[in-house]
Design a protein around this motif. Structure first.
Motif: not given
Length: 411
Positions: A167-176
């Motif tokens: 998801i980092a490649e799609y610009g989303l912040a990482p999930l805890d």
């Protein structure tokens, strides 16, 4: 009017569709355009019965998962469960674009999901409003499947690292935690605070039971012809076999237990399998058994004296809404969680299976038979089930869910 895409984890059983189809139908009846995505065979039949549009898998091929079925069956909570699904970065990388295509192609005004993190992530990436419809123990603010244990063990595996890399490649912040994506812009909890408790600080709305049944539904004639002089037991195992060979998530143990304990007893048994075929290995059923792939669940629950099932949440809701007591043989920890909740309400008993050296689950047949007789003969179980039924009916159900979803979209 708006466009809604309804998604769910695409398992080949009726639990999630039974929950989501009433909401999809309510939205469609209010004039909205609604499509449902679950390409598995049994859910497709339920979606079609409801007269809803079922979307196929997009042109991009869906990758074959490498599930850890033992982990799924023994998961401590949803985060641990997702660790058994998202076992590799490669799978997440291949599967997420399928959901992105699905959402882009349909272009919904909101995505309404139950328990499919990739669908939720696609909504987040494409900035589509997200509604999640969950049982209590699926929500990030719940105490998990093993809510009766004091502390979550350390070191349980999780799929979060694999998901975050993609998801980092799609610009989303990482999930805890993977489970955190289950908290939507609107989170609806099926059941009530009594049946499905969530931390009181969580931003959720309980909506009561979700049980699909067509308005013109009727029991088959042969069910109505069964004599009322003997108790009637409905046995529902869900999907008996998820694969040609035994797996840790199978529910065939429910059928075997019923056959061993109830054959030739002075009672009648209706066995249904949720649009699944009856495994040939069971052979010929006892004379007091009748089998059908599907019957209208709420009507069947209201007609019978006792329900024996595998602990699926939608079956718990059906049981409690009908005010009918149950004996549950839970086949994974999520179902054990649901079963213990029902038993804590006084509406039934639980019989725990154990895994044998042959890979199959087994139960103590004498214990099961004794609990069936106890629940049939002690009025307190039905009285408790009726009490919970009354409380469930105080909530708004599918219509209330549809209203809340409209409020989100048209705010």
């Amino acid at each position: 009017m708006a466009r809604f895409l309804v998604t769910m984890l695409p398992a080949n059983d009726l639990g999630l569709p039974t929950r989501m189809v009433p909401i999809a139908r309510a939205l469609a009846d209010r004039g909205h355009e609604v499509a449902v995505f679950n390409p598995a065979p049994a859910p497709g039949k339920l979606i079609a019965e409801a007269g809803l549009t079922s979307l196929p898998i997009p042109a991009r091929p869906m990758p074959a998962p490498a599930f850890d079925l033992l982990q799924l069956s023994e998961a401590w909570d949803v985060e641990h469960f997702f660790g058994g699904i998202y076992t590799s970065e490669a799978y997440v990388r291949e599967a997420l674009p399928v959901y992105l295509d699905l959402v882009r192609d349909y272009a919904p005004d909101a995505l309404v999901d139950s328990f499919d993190p990739l669908a939720c992530l696609a909504a987040r990436i494409l900035k589509v409003p997200l509604v999640t419809v969950l049982q209590g123990n699926f929500h990030p603010a719940s105490r998990g499947f093993k809510w009766w244990e004091k502390e979550r063990p350390s070191g349980l595996s999780s799929g979060t690292a694999h998901v975050n890399k993609v998801i980092a490649e799609y610009g989303l912040a990482p999930l805890d935690r993977c489970i955190d994506v289950m908290a939507g812009d609107l989170s609806l909890i099926v059941g009530t605070p009594e049946t499905d408790p969530v931390d009181e600080r969580a931003n959720v709305t309980h909506i009561g039971p979700m049980v699909f049944q067509r308005g013109d539904a009727a029991l088959p004639t042969w069910v109505n012809e069964i004599s009322r002089e003997r108790p009637l037991i409905w046995v529902y195992p869900g999907n008996p076999r998820y694969a040609p060979v035994a797996t840790p998530i199978d529910s065939i143990v429910v059928i075997r237990a019923a056959i061993e304990a109830l054959a030739d007893e002075p009672l009648e048994v209706v066995l249904t399998t949720g649009y699944q075929e009856l495994p040939q290995e069971l052979g010929i059923l006892p004379a007091n058994f009748r089998h059908a792939e599907y019957v209208p669940g709420l009507l069947m629950a209201e007609r019978c004296d006792l329900i024996v099932f595998h602990g699926g949440h939608s079956s718990v809701m059906t049981t409690l809404k009908a005010g009918t007591p149950a004996v549950i043989i839970p086949t994974i920890t999520e179902r054990e969680s649901n079963a213990r909740r029902l038993a804590s309400l006084g509406a039934g008993e639980v019989v725990m299976p154990v895994s044998g050296p042959d890979g199959e689950k087994h139960i103590d047949v004498a214990e099961f038979g004794a609990k069936v007789k106890r629940v049939l003969n002690e009025p307190s179980y039905r009285q408790s089930a009726n009490r919970v039924s009354v409380s469930l009916r105080q909530f708004g159900g599918a219509q209330a869910a549809a209203e809340r979803i409209e409020d989100l979209v048209f705010a």
